[in-house]
Write a protein that holds these residues in place. Structure first.
Motif, PDB file in Angstrom:
ATOM      1  N   VAL A  67      -1.977   5.249   8.053  1.00 24.80           N
ATOM      2  CA  VAL A  67      -2.954   6.109   8.730  1.00 24.80           C
ATOM      3  C   VAL A  67      -4.397   5.832   8.322  1.00 24.80           C
ATOM      4  CG1 VAL A  67      -1.244   7.941   9.017  1.00 24.80           C
ATOM      5  CG2 VAL A  67      -2.806   8.021   7.066  1.00 24.80           C
ATOM      6  N   GLY A  68      -4.583   5.098   7.251  1.00 29.02           N
ATOM      7  CA  GLY A  68      -5.942   4.824   6.786  1.00 29.02           C
ATOM      8  C   GLY A  68      -6.571   3.637   7.484  1.00 29.02           C
ATOM      9  N   ASP A  69      -7.826   3.434   7.185  1.00 26.89           N
ATOM     10  CA  ASP A  69      -8.563   2.319   7.777  1.00 26.89           C
ATOM     11  C   ASP A  69      -8.396   1.019   7.001  1.00 26.89           C
ATOM     12  OD1 ASP A  69      -9.559   3.967   9.774  1.00 26.89           O
ATOM     13  OD2 ASP A  69     -11.302   4.545   8.577  1.00 26.89           O
ATOM     14  N   ASP A  70      -7.917   1.111   5.752  1.00 26.69           N
ATOM     15  CA  ASP A  70      -7.813  -0.066   4.896  1.00 26.69           C
ATOM     16  C   ASP A  70      -6.371  -0.517   4.734  1.00 26.69           C
ATOM     17  OD1 ASP A  70     -10.573   0.016   4.395  1.00 26.69           O
ATOM     18  OD2 ASP A  70     -10.282   1.467   2.774  1.00 26.69           O
ATOM     19  N   ASP A  71      -6.180  -1.831   4.635  1.00 27.80           N
ATOM     20  CA  ASP A  71      -4.890  -2.410   4.287  1.00 27.80           C
ATOM     21  C   ASP A  71      -4.816  -2.366   2.769  1.00 27.80           C
ATOM     22  OD1 ASP A  71      -2.673  -3.945   3.738  1.00 27.80           O
ATOM     23  OD2 ASP A  71      -3.379  -5.720   4.797  1.00 27.80           O
ATOM     24  N   LEU A  72      -3.975  -1.489   2.233  1.00 27.27           N
ATOM     25  CA  LEU A  72      -3.958  -1.258   0.787  1.00 27.27           C
ATOM     26  C   LEU A  72      -3.476  -2.439  -0.024  1.00 27.27           C
ATOM     27  CD1 LEU A  72      -2.661   2.430   0.597  1.00 27.27           C
ATOM     28  CD2 LEU A  72      -5.019   1.595   0.542  1.00 27.27           C
ATOM     29  N   THR A  73      -2.667  -3.317   0.569  1.00 24.97           N
ATOM     30  CA  THR A  73      -2.101  -4.424  -0.211  1.00 24.97           C
ATOM     31  C   THR A  73      -2.710  -5.774   0.129  1.00 24.97           C
ATOM     32  OG1 THR A  73      -0.331  -4.856   1.364  1.00 24.97           O
ATOM     33  CG2 THR A  73       0.110  -3.221  -0.364  1.00 24.97           C
ATOM     34  N   GLY A  74      -3.512  -5.842   1.148  1.00 26.47           N
ATOM     35  CA  GLY A  74      -4.081  -7.125   1.558  1.00 26.47           C
ATOM     36  C   GLY A  74      -3.017  -8.146   1.905  1.00 26.47           C
ATOM     37  N   GLY A  75      -1.859  -7.684   2.329  1.00 28.92           N
ATOM     38  CA  GLY A  75      -0.773  -8.578   2.700  1.00 28.92           C
ATOM     39  C   GLY A  75       0.126  -8.989   1.547  1.00 28.92           C
ATOM     40  N   ALA A  76      -0.203  -8.571   0.327  1.00 27.87           N
ATOM     41  CA  ALA A  76       0.624  -8.910  -0.841  1.00 27.87           C
ATOM     42  C   ALA A  76       1.901  -8.079  -0.831  1.00 27.87           C
ATOM     43  CB  ALA A  76      -0.154  -8.648  -2.128  1.00 27.87           C
ATOM     44  N   ILE A  77       2.931  -8.597  -1.477  1.00 27.27           N
ATOM     45  CA  ILE A  77       4.179  -7.847  -1.635  1.00 27.27           C
ATOM     46  C   ILE A  77       4.047  -7.019  -2.904  1.00 27.27           C
ATOM     47  CG2 ILE A  77       6.673  -7.984  -1.956  1.00 27.27           C
ATOM     48  CD1 ILE A  77       6.556 -10.710  -0.498  1.00 27.27           C
ATOM     49  N   VAL A  78       3.937  -5.713  -2.723  1.00 23.81           N
ATOM     50  CA  VAL A  78       3.759  -4.790  -3.845  1.00 23.81           C
ATOM     51  C   VAL A  78       4.989  -3.905  -3.930  1.00 23.81           C
ATOM     52  CG1 VAL A  78       2.378  -2.907  -4.780  1.00 23.81           C
ATOM     53  CG2 VAL A  78       1.253  -4.815  -3.620  1.00 23.81           C
ATOM     54  N   ALA A  79       5.548  -3.815  -5.116  1.00 25.53           N
ATOM     55  CA  ALA A  79       6.686  -2.943  -5.367  1.00 25.53           C
ATOM     56  C   ALA A  79       6.248  -1.872  -6.358  1.00 25.53           C
ATOM     57  CB  ALA A  79       7.854  -3.749  -5.929  1.00 25.53           C
ATOM     58  N   GLY A  80       7.049  -0.850  -6.471  1.00 28.23           N
ATOM     59  CA  GLY A  80       6.738   0.200  -7.424  1.00 28.23           C
ATOM     60  C   GLY A  80       7.717   1.341  -7.293  1.00 28.23           C
ATOM     61  N   THR A  81       7.491   2.345  -8.093  1.00 31.60           N
ATOM     62  CA  THR A  81       8.371   3.495  -8.100  1.00 31.60           C
ATOM     63  C   THR A  81       7.639   4.664  -8.732  1.00 31.60           C
ATOM     64  OG1 THR A  81      10.604   4.239  -8.697  1.00 31.60           O
ATOM     65  CG2 THR A  81       9.420   2.907 -10.339  1.00 31.60           C
ATOM     66  N   GLY A  82       8.222   5.823  -8.643  1.00 32.40           N
ATOM     67  CA  GLY A  82       7.646   7.010  -9.273  1.00 32.40           C
ATOM     68  C   GLY A  82       7.724   8.216  -8.373  1.00 32.40           C
ATOM     69  N   THR A  83       7.976   9.358  -8.977  1.00 33.51           N
ATOM     70  CA  THR A  83       7.898  10.607  -8.241  1.00 33.51           C
ATOM     71  C   THR A  83       6.423  10.929  -8.033  1.00 33.51           C
ATOM     72  OG1 THR A  83       7.851  11.960 -10.253  1.00 33.51           O
ATOM     73  CG2 THR A  83      10.025  11.441  -9.335  1.00 33.51           C
ATOM     74  N   ILE A  84       6.140  11.855  -7.146  1.00 25.06           N
ATOM     75  CA  ILE A  84       4.754  12.293  -6.967  1.00 25.06           C
ATOM     76  C   ILE A  84       4.764  13.776  -6.627  1.00 25.06           C
ATOM     77  CG2 ILE A  84       4.589  11.703  -4.522  1.00 25.06           C
ATOM     78  CD1 ILE A  84       1.693  10.644  -5.261  1.00 25.06           C
ATOM     79  N   ASP A  85       3.824  14.508  -7.207  1.00 25.49           N
ATOM     80  CA  ASP A  85       3.745  15.934  -6.902  1.00 25.49           C
ATOM     81  C   ASP A  85       2.562  16.200  -5.974  1.00 25.49           C
ATOM     82  OD1 ASP A  85       1.405  16.094  -8.477  1.00 25.49           O
ATOM     83  OD2 ASP A  85       2.426  17.013 -10.178  1.00 25.49           O
ATOM     84  N   ALA A  86       2.402  17.456  -5.598  1.00 32.59           N
ATOM     85  CA  ALA A  86       1.360  17.831  -4.641  1.00 32.59           C
ATOM     86  C   ALA A  86      -0.049  17.566  -5.160  1.00 32.59           C
ATOM     87  CB  ALA A  86       1.513  19.303  -4.265  1.00 32.59           C
ATOM     88  N   ASP A  87      -0.207  17.449  -6.481  1.00 35.98           N
ATOM     89  CA  ASP A  87      -1.520  17.169  -7.063  1.00 35.98           C
ATOM     90  C   ASP A  87      -1.766  15.675  -7.245  1.00 35.98           C
ATOM     91  OD1 ASP A  87      -2.252  19.888  -7.260  1.00 35.98           O
ATOM     92  OD2 ASP A  87      -1.087  20.081  -9.109  1.00 35.98           O
ATOM     93  N   GLY A  88      -0.795  14.835  -6.848  1.00 33.96           N
ATOM     94  CA  GLY A  88      -0.960  13.389  -6.961  1.00 33.96           C
ATOM     95  C   GLY A  88      -0.559  12.822  -8.304  1.00 33.96           C
TER      96      GLY A  88
END
Length: 156
Positions: A67-88
């Motif tokens: 939904v944003g205007d920027d490509d967050l990864t620039g086409g790179a393959i990015v992996a990750g994990t983690g829970t996230i709460d309402a405060d980020g």
């Protein structure tokens, strides 16, 4: 009485019955306003094969990327994990070592590691990708920006 309003950007009106004022002349009209954020677009993400909260960070980043205007990864393959709460805030997960193996199998170029999992992640044989320590959504966005700009994200 007719009351005009705007809901989801569209004007509307409703007829409301007032109540006689107990202390004085006139009528009483009570209104409760519920402000609820909405977006002018739909997001449809297929998560049937996701089992548990550990994909929270990556789903959040995926939505922001869509939904944003920027490509967050620039086409790179990015992996990750983690829970996230309402405060980020990004929380630790179980099975970090297995998720790192899966990241290696897809030739990930960067792995976002919850701060609470850094010690365990560092115990794995030298991975083929940098491990970026993230405690918040802002940390993850900073790590992605650093990586795309050729800078080293904050490591574990």
């Amino acid at each position: 009485m007719t009351v005009s309003y705007t809901r989801l950007g569209a004007p509307g009106s409703a007829t409301v019955t007032t109540k006689s004022a107990e202390d004085g002349d006139g009528s009483l009209l009570g209104i409760t306003i519920l402000e609820q954020p909405s977006a002018p677009f739909d997001v449809d993400i297929q998560v049937e094969d996701v089992g548990g909260p550990s994909a929270g960070l990556m789903l959040t980043l995926g939505i922001l990327d869509l939904v944003g205007d920027d490509d967050l990864t620039g086409g790179a393959i990015v992996a990750g994990t983690g829970t996230i709460d309402a405060d980020g805030n990004v929380g630790p997960i179980g099975g970090i070592t297995l998720k790192m193996v899966a990241a290696a199998e897809i030739d990930a170029e960067l792995f976002l590691v919850p701060a609470g999992n850094c010690e365990e992640a560092l115990g794995v044989a030298e991975p083929d990708f940098p491990l970026a320590r993230v405690a918040t959504l802002e940390d993850a966005l900073d790590a992605l920006a650093d990586f795309e700009a050729g800078r080293t994200p904050e490591p574990c």
